[in-house]
Design an enzyme around this catalytic site. Sequence first.
Site, short mmCIF file in Angstrom:
data_model
loop_
_atom_site.label_atom_id
_atom_site.label_comp_id
_atom_site.label_asym_id
_atom_site.label_seq_id
_atom_site.Cartn_x
_atom_site.Cartn_y
_atom_site.Cartn_z
N ARG A 158 17.96 3.63 14.84
CA ARG A 158 17.30 4.53 15.65
C ARG A 158 17.79 4.76 16.96
O ARG A 158 18.68 3.88 17.30
CB ARG A 158 15.88 4.10 15.73
CG ARG A 158 15.76 2.58 16.29
CD ARG A 158 14.19 2.34 16.51
NE ARG A 158 14.07 1.03 17.17
CZ ARG A 158 13.13 0.59 17.49
NH1 ARG A 158 11.87 1.13 17.43
NH2 ARG A 158 12.88 -0.63 18.15
N ARG B 122 17.19 -11.06 11.81
CA ARG B 122 17.97 -10.08 12.08
C ARG B 122 18.05 -9.90 13.42
O ARG B 122 17.30 -10.17 14.18
CB ARG B 122 17.30 -8.74 11.55
CG ARG B 122 17.56 -8.61 9.75
CD ARG B 122 18.84 -8.65 9.27
NE ARG B 122 19.51 -7.23 9.31
CZ ARG B 122 20.49 -6.97 8.92
NH1 ARG B 122 21.43 -7.89 8.35
NH2 ARG B 122 21.05 -5.79 9.12
N ARG C 173 0.02 9.12 5.04
CA ARG C 173 -1.39 9.41 5.30
C ARG C 173 -1.79 10.98 4.75
O ARG C 173 -0.79 11.80 5.29
CB ARG C 173 -1.23 9.49 7.00
CG ARG C 173 -1.34 8.31 7.56
CD ARG C 173 -1.34 8.27 8.99
NE ARG C 173 -0.92 7.09 9.81
CZ ARG C 173 -0.78 6.68 11.04
NH1 ARG C 173 -0.49 7.60 11.69
NH2 ARG C 173 -0.44 5.63 11.21
N ARG D 180 0.91 -1.08 -0.11
CA ARG D 180 -0.01 0.00 0.06
C ARG D 180 0.94 1.19 -0.09
O ARG D 180 2.15 1.08 0.64
CB ARG D 180 -1.05 0.08 1.16
CG ARG D 180 -2.11 -1.00 1.38
CD ARG D 180 -2.90 -1.01 2.45
NE ARG D 180 -2.18 -1.07 3.68
CZ ARG D 180 -2.20 -0.47 4.71
NH1 ARG D 180 -2.50 0.80 4.49
NH2 ARG D 180 -1.23 -0.45 5.70
N GLU E 190 20.42 2.11 18.37
CA GLU E 190 20.18 0.74 18.15
C GLU E 190 20.88 0.38 16.74
O GLU E 190 20.76 1.11 15.56
CB GLU E 190 18.77 0.62 17.85
CG GLU E 190 18.27 -0.64 17.70
CD GLU E 190 16.74 -0.96 17.83
OE1 GLU E 190 16.02 -0.15 18.75
OE2 GLU E 190 16.11 -1.71 17.01
N TYR F 167 6.86 -11.84 12.88
CA TYR F 167 6.85 -11.01 13.71
C TYR F 167 5.49 -10.85 14.29
O TYR F 167 4.66 -10.53 13.42
CB TYR F 167 7.52 -9.68 12.98
CG TYR F 167 7.52 -8.61 13.81
CD1 TYR F 167 8.44 -8.24 14.64
CD2 TYR F 167 6.31 -8.04 14.05
CE1 TYR F 167 8.65 -7.17 15.50
CE2 TYR F 167 6.29 -6.90 15.03
CZ TYR F 167 7.37 -6.58 15.78
OH TYR F 167 7.39 -5.43 16.61
N ASP G 182 3.61 -8.54 17.21
CA ASP G 182 3.45 -7.64 18.42
C ASP G 182 2.94 -8.31 19.56
O ASP G 182 2.37 -9.15 19.48
CB ASP G 182 2.69 -6.29 18.06
CG ASP G 182 3.44 -5.06 17.10
OD1 ASP G 182 4.77 -5.03 17.47
OD2 ASP G 182 3.03 -4.55 16.13
#
Length: 381
Positions: A278, A248, A176, A172, A299, A347, A349
């Site tokens: 980051r 990773r 936004r 997609r 990181e 992955y 959450d």
Amino acid sequence: MKIAIVGSGFSGAVLAHKLSRGMDCSITVFDERHHVAGNCHTERDVATGIMEHKYGPHIFHTSNRKVWDFVNEFTKFHPCVNRVKAVTPRGLFTLPINLLTINQFFGKSLRPAEAKVFIETIGDKSITNPQSFEDQALRFVGREMYENFFLGYTIKQWGVHPRDLPASILQRLPIRFNYDDNYYNSIYQGIPEEGYTAIVERLLKHPRVELKLNTKFERAGVSDFDHVFFTGPIDEFYGHVYGRLGYRTVYFERHEDIGDYLGNPVINYTAQEVPYTRVAEHKHFTPWENHDKTLVFFERSKFTEAGDIPYYPMRREPDKAMLEQYLTLARQESKVSFIGRLATYRYLDMHAVIAEALDFSEAWLSAKSSGQKTPVFPASI
Ligand SMILES: Cc1cc2nc3c(=O)[nH]c(=O)nc-3n(C[C@H](O)[C@H](O)[C@H](O)COP(=O)(O)OP(=O)(O)OC[C@H]3O[C@@H](n4cnc5c(N)ncnc54)[C@H](O)[C@@H]3O)c2cc1C
């Protein structure tokens, strides 16, 4: 029944909670680490008093009311909206890419409909059949945004050039067309007042549950139990017979300072020349606390080798083929179930692993009590 649960992350802890209340059993929870809560482990840093997210910053978010009500039984959550910034070669912008990002990046003041037309014009429409992530990004957002926001970050995070990643990764348009810079779309978002480890400790607290930390569970141990729930890496469970699934890993450079270092919980660095992906300043996750000192974590990411902690599954085509081989082995098990991010190589959450563990424990208990074959995997596998 004598049950073993391997892993005390959210997957293992939710299972232990549900099974200990759902049947007459003794449960041993194994973890090879010296602490519970897996990668969500939080710990108060002795020197600064700051609640540290030991394996990277974790923000709880979900649109699943059942999961939100469940976690709120175990602690108080403070509201938290994750607003990430990105330092790009062209300057600092807000993420995810939104109307403010577009207007500031191109020096414009477009309204939503105008911005949609504008982005259409900068996308490379000569790419009619995008094959790679690079093609897809160029087609959607054009070269300038691709190079500033995607190129360097992707190479650092995944160790792969976007031209070598499939177009399907960017299905997609990642933009936004309003000023919403809330990183997540979830209805409920927050940070637990006492950290994630306190929740897991409460989940595990039951007379039927015994915890064995610093104890690695090996496959040979299955015969000591009536059933084993395994939440560790599936390739490791089978001794890597088909090879190692690609992950990773991330590692952190810790910096202690005074005052406010970043001014934000997380800032991404997209340029390839900057070695870290980051930077996170953990005290910004607990704005209700006061700390003079601060802790900052730079990181970085690299391919996981033996001994590294697996973080992000790479899911390249050879990985998926190898996973199929492990799943085929696992489906033949009658005394072992596999659940969680490592055992299913996805992955996930926190809200997703909690939802899956809640549903799976219900399905497993129901099959057990009705004398049916108990499930090996959650329904989504
Ligand atoms: C960098 C990073 C940031 C993240 N940020 C967020 C976020 O902001 N919000 C969010 O919702 N989610 C986030 N996540 C996802 C979150 O970390 C996972 O959803 C969660 O950790 C999954 O829980 P789990 O129990 O399945 O696995 P884990 O937490 O990995 O737990 C597995 C446990 O099993 C143990 N184990 C493995 N093998 C064995 C063995 N053989 N014997 C004994 N013990 C074993 C391990 O030591 C570990 O403690 C993030 C993930 C990463 C990598």
